[in-house]
Scaffold this motif. Structure first.
Motif, PDB file in Angstrom:
ATOM      1  N   ASN A 345       0.815  -1.218   0.000  1.00 27.00           N
ATOM      2  CA  ASN A 345       0.000   0.000   0.000  1.00 27.00           C
ATOM      3  C   ASN A 345       0.850   1.270   0.000  1.00 27.00           C
ATOM      4  O   ASN A 345       0.876   2.026   0.968  1.00 27.00           O
ATOM      5  CB  ASN A 345      -0.974   0.013   1.181  1.00 27.00           C
ATOM      6  CG  ASN A 345      -2.172  -0.891   0.957  1.00 27.00           C
ATOM      7  OD1 ASN A 345      -2.372  -1.419  -0.139  1.00 27.00           O
ATOM      8  ND2 ASN A 345      -2.968  -1.081   1.996  1.00 27.00           N
ATOM      9  N   MET A 346       1.529   1.486  -1.117  1.00 26.07           N
ATOM     10  CA  MET A 346       2.253   2.726  -1.354  1.00 26.07           C
ATOM     11  C   MET A 346       1.425   3.582  -2.309  1.00 26.07           C
ATOM     12  O   MET A 346       0.955   3.086  -3.347  1.00 26.07           O
ATOM     13  CB  MET A 346       3.620   2.457  -1.990  1.00 26.07           C
ATOM     14  CG  MET A 346       4.518   1.478  -1.234  1.00 26.07           C
ATOM     15  SD  MET A 346       5.140   2.124   0.328  1.00 26.07           S
ATOM     16  CE  MET A 346       4.354   0.977   1.483  1.00 26.07           C
ATOM     17  N   HIS A 347       1.234   4.833  -1.985  1.00 25.45           N
ATOM     18  CA  HIS A 347       0.468   5.761  -2.820  1.00 25.45           C
ATOM     19  C   HIS A 347       1.356   6.968  -3.105  1.00 25.45           C
ATOM     20  O   HIS A 347       1.484   7.863  -2.267  1.00 25.45           O
ATOM     21  CB  HIS A 347      -0.830   6.166  -2.105  1.00 25.45           C
ATOM     22  CG  HIS A 347      -1.696   5.012  -1.719  1.00 25.45           C
ATOM     23  ND1 HIS A 347      -2.547   4.398  -2.592  1.00 25.45           N
ATOM     24  CD2 HIS A 347      -1.795   4.335  -0.543  1.00 25.45           C
ATOM     25  CE1 HIS A 347      -3.168   3.396  -1.986  1.00 25.45           C
ATOM     26  NE2 HIS A 347      -2.719   3.336  -0.740  1.00 25.45           N
ATOM     27  N   TRP A 348       1.935   6.982  -4.287  1.00 28.93           N
ATOM     28  CA  TRP A 348       2.954   7.978  -4.625  1.00 28.93           C
ATOM     29  C   TRP A 348       2.564   8.678  -5.919  1.00 28.93           C
ATOM     30  O   TRP A 348       2.471   8.026  -6.968  1.00 28.93           O
ATOM     31  CB  TRP A 348       4.317   7.305  -4.793  1.00 28.93           C
ATOM     32  CG  TRP A 348       4.811   6.566  -3.584  1.00 28.93           C
ATOM     33  CD1 TRP A 348       4.331   6.640  -2.306  1.00 28.93           C
ATOM     34  CD2 TRP A 348       5.897   5.630  -3.534  1.00 28.93           C
ATOM     35  NE1 TRP A 348       5.050   5.812  -1.467  1.00 28.93           N
ATOM     36  CE2 TRP A 348       6.016   5.177  -2.193  1.00 28.93           C
ATOM     37  CE3 TRP A 348       6.781   5.131  -4.499  1.00 28.93           C
ATOM     38  CZ2 TRP A 348       6.983   4.263  -1.795  1.00 28.93           C
ATOM     39  CZ3 TRP A 348       7.744   4.216  -4.094  1.00 28.93           C
ATOM     40  CH2 TRP A 348       7.853   3.788  -2.754  1.00 28.93           C
ATOM     41  N   GLY A 367      11.580 -11.385  -4.023  1.00 30.31           N
ATOM     42  CA  GLY A 367      10.810 -12.535  -4.480  1.00 30.31           C
ATOM     43  C   GLY A 367      10.176 -13.298  -3.341  1.00 30.31           C
ATOM     44  O   GLY A 367       9.136 -13.950  -3.513  1.00 30.31           O
ATOM     45  N   ALA A 368      10.764 -13.222  -2.145  1.00 30.71           N
ATOM     46  CA  ALA A 368      10.215 -13.932  -0.988  1.00 30.71           C
ATOM     47  C   ALA A 368       9.006 -13.223  -0.389  1.00 30.71           C
ATOM     48  O   ALA A 368       8.248 -13.828   0.370  1.00 30.71           O
ATOM     49  CB  ALA A 368      11.300 -14.092   0.078  1.00 30.71           C
ATOM     50  N   ALA A 369       8.825 -11.938  -0.721  1.00 26.95           N
ATOM     51  CA  ALA A 369       7.682 -11.176  -0.216  1.00 26.95           C
ATOM     52  C   ALA A 369       7.393 -10.060  -1.212  1.00 26.95           C
ATOM     53  O   ALA A 369       7.712  -8.894  -0.980  1.00 26.95           O
ATOM     54  CB  ALA A 369       7.977 -10.597   1.165  1.00 26.95           C
ATOM     55  N   PRO A 370       6.788 -10.384  -2.355  1.00 37.62           N
ATOM     56  CA  PRO A 370       6.547  -9.370  -3.389  1.00 37.62           C
ATOM     57  C   PRO A 370       5.754  -8.171  -2.868  1.00 37.62           C
ATOM     58  O   PRO A 370       4.947  -8.291  -1.940  1.00 37.62           O
ATOM     59  CB  PRO A 370       5.750 -10.144  -4.445  1.00 37.62           C
ATOM     60  CG  PRO A 370       6.144 -11.573  -4.242  1.00 37.62           C
ATOM     61  CD  PRO A 370       6.334 -11.719  -2.767  1.00 37.62           C
ATOM     62  N   CYS A 371       6.012  -7.010  -3.480  1.00 38.56           N
ATOM     63  CA  CYS A 371       5.280  -5.801  -3.109  1.00 38.56           C
ATOM     64  C   CYS A 371       3.851  -5.864  -3.638  1.00 38.56           C
ATOM     65  O   CYS A 371       3.604  -6.323  -4.755  1.00 38.56           O
ATOM     66  CB  CYS A 371       5.964  -4.570  -3.682  1.00 38.56           C
ATOM     67  SG  CYS A 371       7.620  -4.252  -3.044  1.00 38.56           S
ATOM     68  N   THR A 372       2.915  -5.372  -2.846  1.00 39.51           N
ATOM     69  CA  THR A 372       1.505  -5.337  -3.244  1.00 39.51           C
ATOM     70  C   THR A 372       0.949  -3.937  -2.981  1.00 39.51           C
ATOM     71  O   THR A 372       1.444  -3.195  -2.124  1.00 39.51           O
ATOM     72  CB  THR A 372       0.691  -6.369  -2.454  1.00 39.51           C
ATOM     73  OG1 THR A 372       0.908  -6.174  -1.044  1.00 39.51           O
ATOM     74  CG2 THR A 372       1.092  -7.788  -2.815  1.00 39.51           C
ATOM     75  N   GLY A 373      -0.099  -3.600  -3.746  1.00 37.52           N
ATOM     76  CA  GLY A 373      -0.762  -2.319  -3.536  1.00 37.52           C
ATOM     77  C   GLY A 373       0.112  -1.124  -3.884  1.00 37.52           C
ATOM     78  O   GLY A 373      -0.007  -0.068  -3.245  1.00 37.52           O
ATOM     79  N   ILE A 374       0.960  -1.254  -4.907  1.00 35.91           N
ATOM     80  CA  ILE A 374       1.833  -0.141  -5.295  1.00 35.91           C
ATOM     81  C   ILE A 374       1.092   0.714  -6.324  1.00 35.91           C
ATOM     82  O   ILE A 374       0.872   0.301  -7.459  1.00 35.91           O
ATOM     83  CB  ILE A 374       3.166  -0.651  -5.880  1.00 35.91           C
ATOM     84  CG1 ILE A 374       3.831  -1.644  -4.921  1.00 35.91           C
ATOM     85  CG2 ILE A 374       4.083   0.532  -6.180  1.00 35.91           C
ATOM     86  CD1 ILE A 374       4.162  -1.091  -3.556  1.00 35.91           C
ATOM     87  N   ASN A 375       0.705   1.899  -5.916  1.00 32.97           N
ATOM     88  CA  ASN A 375      -0.069   2.814  -6.752  1.00 32.97           C
ATOM     89  C   ASN A 375       0.775   4.063  -7.010  1.00 32.97           C
ATOM     90  O   ASN A 375       1.011   4.861  -6.097  1.00 32.97           O
ATOM     91  CB  ASN A 375      -1.377   3.180  -6.048  1.00 32.97           C
ATOM     92  CG  ASN A 375      -2.249   4.100  -6.873  1.00 32.97           C
ATOM     93  OD1 ASN A 375      -2.017   4.284  -8.069  1.00 32.97           O
ATOM     94  ND2 ASN A 375      -3.257   4.690  -6.248  1.00 32.97           N
ATOM     95  N   ILE A 376       1.258   4.198  -8.249  1.00 38.73           N
ATOM     96  CA  ILE A 376       2.050   5.363  -8.636  1.00 38.73           C
ATOM     97  C   ILE A 376       1.264   6.083  -9.729  1.00 38.73           C
ATOM     98  O   ILE A 376       1.033   5.525 -10.808  1.00 38.73           O
ATOM     99  CB  ILE A 376       3.453   4.953  -9.118  1.00 38.73           C
ATOM    100  CG1 ILE A 376       4.180   4.218  -7.984  1.00 38.73           C
ATOM    101  CG2 ILE A 376       4.251   6.168  -9.555  1.00 38.73           C
ATOM    102  CD1 ILE A 376       5.573   3.742  -8.351  1.00 38.73           C
ATOM    103  N   GLY A 403      -1.776   2.194 -11.771  1.00 37.02           N
ATOM    104  CA  GLY A 403      -1.472   3.519 -12.278  1.00 37.02           C
ATOM    105  C   GLY A 403      -0.285   3.580 -13.208  1.00 37.02           C
ATOM    106  O   GLY A 403       0.031   4.652 -13.733  1.00 37.02           O
ATOM    107  N   PHE A 404       0.394   2.464 -13.436  1.00 32.08           N
ATOM    108  CA  PHE A 404       1.575   2.451 -14.302  1.00 32.08           C
ATOM    109  C   PHE A 404       1.805   1.045 -14.842  1.00 32.08           C
ATOM    110  O   PHE A 404       1.312   0.056 -14.287  1.00 32.08           O
ATOM    111  CB  PHE A 404       2.817   2.921 -13.537  1.00 32.08           C
ATOM    112  CG  PHE A 404       3.260   1.989 -12.439  1.00 32.08           C
ATOM    113  CD1 PHE A 404       4.303   1.086 -12.634  1.00 32.08           C
ATOM    114  CD2 PHE A 404       2.635   1.997 -11.193  1.00 32.08           C
ATOM    115  CE1 PHE A 404       4.712   0.231 -11.626  1.00 32.08           C
ATOM    116  CE2 PHE A 404       3.036   1.145 -10.176  1.00 32.08           C
ATOM    117  CZ  PHE A 404       4.081   0.256 -10.398  1.00 32.08           C
TER     118      PHE A 404
END
Length: 415
Positions: A345-348, A367-376, A403-404
């Protein structure tokens, strides 16, 4: 040192005005007088530093204050006795970091009126340090320790010894209208020779801190402008201006093996960046433990979640948005897919300005904990040198980007 009383109704507030004439103290060290003032005015007190220069040659622990007002109208200058500080600076309980001054308590008001100054004479430290990361015993200028419901405002920090300020194990603290300039002199730049002359001169770091407000800061540093580290929650930042340095940094985090740490609910808005390395970034250690803190570690767990960076203006920023989970020291490389520290949950976005390269973001997630909720989103950026649109998004292990679209592979760099 003048003593007096300020009576307001039934309450009596002790007032100490520390007025130091150089001829009164053969040693030239004003630390004993300063500590005496804080002892006498520990509760319901008002301490006034006059418009003169105070020389500080010893560590100061002025914690446990209650309902105390402090006015700094002059300049506090720290000594350059490097052996003394390396052996006596006060631990802060994180990464073997330490501080020259611990200030803390309940309902403290510390006012600099826009000109009260802490001068760390940092050039001596920058040359001695010579690019070393986290030199043990090199002190922070000030640590706000164990503090609640307090305001620090209008202070100037010049050439801090290392990190300028830290807020540790504190809650409901505001630091506003703060000026930080940790630039190097021409002589220091020449003496250090390579790399950043003023490495580890962060503007401020928060550690075990909740409900902190950082507004109207101006920071020139050789490292993180403002950084949230382990267990920083509910931080609000606005109307800040950064020159050089590395912008907003979440971390590094995940350094301590198997320890659960978080950075959560962080908001930064309305910030201007000039020639910084980044606008906002998250930085975690790999999942492989190598060496020991402060310059080793890895294998920590936890998460960075709900981090919002919006309404930024960029002037020649190298990489606006950045994530790396590759951090390791002691010359170790690799292991970038091993971290189990979760970024979510990054909102940039809603950002305007210019970049040094044709990349909006580089997002190297584990790879062991992929990023989720990345909103750019809504980034209107151009390359400084040629005016073309900044379009690139480099990604590794980013699930369902919002968003990208990713345009390439993110490099395995530690940031």
């Amino acid at each position: 040192m003048a003593f007096g009383h300020l009576e307001t109704g039934a309450e009596v507030h002790h007032t100490i005005t520390v007025e130091v004439a150089i001829l009164e103290k053969a040693s030239g060290d004003d630390t004993p007088a300063i500590l005496s003032a804080f002892t006498d005015c520990k509760e319901n007190g008002h301490i006034i530093f006059s418009n003169t220069t105070y020389h500080v040659g010893q560590v100061m622990n002025t914690t446990g204050l209650k309902d105390t007002d402090i006015e700094l109208k002059g300049t506090m200058v720290w000594s350059t006795d490097i052996p003394y500080w390396l052996n006596h600076s006060l631990p802060i309980g994180f990464q073997n970091q330490s501080s020259a001054w611990h200030l803390g308590g309940e309902n403290i008001h510390f006012f600099g009126h826009g000109y009260g100054t802490l001068d760390g004479q940092g050039d001596v430290w920058y040359v001695y340090n010579n690019g070393t990361s986290n030199l043990h015993g090199r002190p922070h200028a000030i640590t706000i320790w164990g503090t609640t419901n307090s305001l620090i405002s209008g202070i100037r920090f010049i050439k801090s010894q290392m990190w300028t300020s830290t807020i540790v194990r504190s809650e409901n603290v505001e630091m506003s209208d703060i000026y930080v300039n940790n630039s190097c002199s021409a002589e220091t730049i020449q003496a250090v020779g390579t790399g950043r002359c003023n490495v580890n001169t962060d503007g401020i770091d928060t550690i075990y801190a909740n409900n902190v407000t950082l507004v109207r800061w101006t920071v020139e540093s050789g490292d993180d402008s403002i950084s949230m580290k382990q267990n920083s929650t509910n931080i609000y930042m606005a109307n800040n201006t950064f020159h050089k340095g590395l912008g907003y940094a979440m971390g590094s985090i995940g350094q301590y093996p198997a320890e659960f740490e978080i950075i959560e609910n962080i908001t930064a808005v309305d910030t201007v960046f000039y020639n910084t390395g980044y606008a906002g970034r998250v930085k975690s250690w790999t999942g492989i433990t190598t060496g020991y803190p402060p310059n080793g570690g890895g294998g920590g767990i936890g998460y960075a979640r709900n981090i919002s960076f919006t309404n930024f203006t960029l002037h020649s920023v190298d990489m606006p948005w950045y994530i790396t989970q590759c951090t390791s020291y002691n010359g170790v490389q690799g292991g970038c897919d091993t971290s189990k520290f979760k970024i979510d949950n990054m909102h940039w976005g809603n950002t305007r300005g210019t970049t040094d390269r044709n990349y909006v973001a580089s997002l190297q997630c584990s790879g062991a904990a992929p990023c989720t909720g990345i909103n750019i989103f809504d980034n209107d950026l151009t390359v400084e040198t040629n005016g073309t649109k900044t379009l690139g998004y480099l990604c590794s292990n980013v699930e369902a980007p919002q968003g990208f679209n990713c345009t390439g592979q993110a490099p395995n760099t530690s940031g």
